[in-house]
Motif scaffolding. Sequence first.
Motif, PDB file in Angstrom:
ATOM      1  N   HIS A 195      10.468   3.558  -1.214  1.00  0.00           N
ATOM      2  CA  HIS A 195       8.898   2.083  -1.368  1.00  0.00           C
ATOM      3  C   HIS A 195       8.285   3.189  -2.743  1.00  0.00           C
ATOM      4  O   HIS A 195       8.007   4.259  -2.757  1.00  0.00           O
ATOM      5  CB  HIS A 195       8.009   1.980  -0.250  1.00  0.00           C
ATOM      6  CG  HIS A 195       6.920   1.132  -0.702  1.00  0.00           C
ATOM      7  ND1 HIS A 195       5.737   1.965  -1.325  1.00  0.00           N
ATOM      8  CD2 HIS A 195       6.691   0.284  -0.563  1.00  0.00           C
ATOM      9  CE1 HIS A 195       4.687   0.462  -1.522  1.00  0.00           C
ATOM     10  NE2 HIS A 195       5.362  -0.476  -1.030  1.00  0.00           N
ATOM     11  N   GLU A 210       4.830   3.392  -5.287  1.00  0.00           N
ATOM     12  CA  GLU A 210       3.303   2.650  -4.895  1.00  0.00           C
ATOM     13  C   GLU A 210       3.750   2.409  -6.433  1.00  0.00           C
ATOM     14  O   GLU A 210       3.187   2.452  -7.474  1.00  0.00           O
ATOM     15  CB  GLU A 210       2.209   3.552  -4.421  1.00  0.00           C
ATOM     16  CG  GLU A 210       2.140   4.377  -3.182  1.00  0.00           C
ATOM     17  CD  GLU A 210       1.754   2.998  -1.816  1.00  0.00           C
ATOM     18  OE1 GLU A 210       1.218   2.661  -2.768  1.00  0.00           O
ATOM     19  OE2 GLU A 210       2.537   3.408  -1.093  1.00  0.00           O
ATOM     20  N   THR A 230       1.205  -1.688  -9.084  1.00  0.00           N
ATOM     21  CA  THR A 230       1.121  -2.921  -8.795  1.00  0.00           C
ATOM     22  C   THR A 230       1.923  -3.566  -9.882  1.00  0.00           C
ATOM     23  O   THR A 230       1.808  -3.032 -10.702  1.00  0.00           O
ATOM     24  CB  THR A 230      -0.445  -2.889  -9.130  1.00  0.00           C
ATOM     25  OG1 THR A 230      -1.737  -2.527  -7.766  1.00  0.00           O
ATOM     26  CG2 THR A 230      -0.597  -4.760  -9.100  1.00  0.00           C
ATOM     27  N   ALA A 276       0.402   2.119 -11.428  1.00  0.00           N
ATOM     28  CA  ALA A 276      -0.089   3.042 -10.581  1.00  0.00           C
ATOM     29  C   ALA A 276      -1.787   3.052 -11.269  1.00  0.00           C
ATOM     30  O   ALA A 276      -1.818   2.644 -12.336  1.00  0.00           O
ATOM     31  CB  ALA A 276       0.441   4.297 -10.205  1.00  0.00           C
ATOM     32  N   THR A 322       4.834   3.179 -12.621  1.00  0.00           N
ATOM     33  CA  THR A 322       5.760   4.490 -11.691  1.00  0.00           C
ATOM     34  C   THR A 322       7.099   3.440 -10.837  1.00  0.00           C
ATOM     35  O   THR A 322       7.384   4.303 -10.671  1.00  0.00           O
ATOM     36  CB  THR A 322       4.744   4.204 -10.999  1.00  0.00           C
ATOM     37  OG1 THR A 322       4.638   2.683 -10.389  1.00  0.00           O
ATOM     38  CG2 THR A 322       3.439   4.947 -10.634  1.00  0.00           C
TER      39      THR A 322
END
Length: 339
Positions: A109, A111, A113, A217, A223
């Motif tokens: 996973h 991090e 958006t 990020a 990312t």
Amino acid sequence: MSEDSPPGLDLARLRTHLDAERPGLVTGELRARVIEGGRSNLTYVVEDGTHRWVVRRPPLGHVLPTAHDMRREHTVISALGPTPVPVPATLLLCTDESVLGAPFYVMDHVEGTPYRQRDQLVPLGADRTRRIAESMVDTLAELHAVDHRAVGLAEFGRPDGFLERQLRRWGKQLDASRSRDLPGVDRLRERLAARLPPSPPPTVVHGDYRLDNLLVAGDDTITAVLDWEMSTVGDPLTDIALLIAYTEGEALGDDLSSVASAPGFPPVADLVARYTATSGRDTSAMGWYLGFAFFKLAVILEGIYYRFNQGKTVGEGFDRIGASVAPLVARGNAVLEED
């Protein structure tokens, strides 16, 4: 299916498989949720109270030939891991359909958006929105700079005759999902076939490159590039054209995207110019590529609409998908007339 398991993901079976293949990876009870917003393959966040992973599997029904290939996604993400292209680390590929009912893979996973709507970008301000959009284009150029042979992807695609095969493939997928009259779509396919341009040297092609397939990020760094289900080795200009088609999506319906209307988001001409400068490629035939991009988008959304009508899609917003197809077809024909 185990209690509290989301559709398509039996957590008990997943846990058993992970314990067998990656002993010690999972340290607590698994919980999972579907990541909303995906329109094709199903994506889940899975966690054990300490760690998080992402599981990808095909949709629950009507899987088109050559689409939703978990092995391909896993292969390309794994190959790009050591390159400058940001991708999640892959942990496991399972082709045994007895585990979850379909092939799947597990990755870290990451991090970040995924920005899909104008309202997500507006609070960031014009300067940050511009930087994110420029990073999006630069990351695409970075992907196209990867030596696919050097990273083990020499056999990942067949670049000779790529555009002709792509047009034929998406035409077949249109026919496989056709359940209603779509005015102008056959004309668009015929016009594209009659004007195939020569392709530049082949590269890794993402196949569905857009802002909401990227994770960004808080410092505006990209990312991860996600959703590699349509990746291959072929004509890189198909990627930038599809990105431009998505950028125009706000005029064709919010079911595509509305990010381009956010203050600071560069106009289409600036995005193409930045890609041209960064990649060093000739983009003078962009008209044909845009026509093809709108055709491809129309076929993708028509396939999703078909699955929705069959009750085989998990998530929200699918009831509006069908209305987006006709404007895409019309735009594709208009672009070819302008070229």
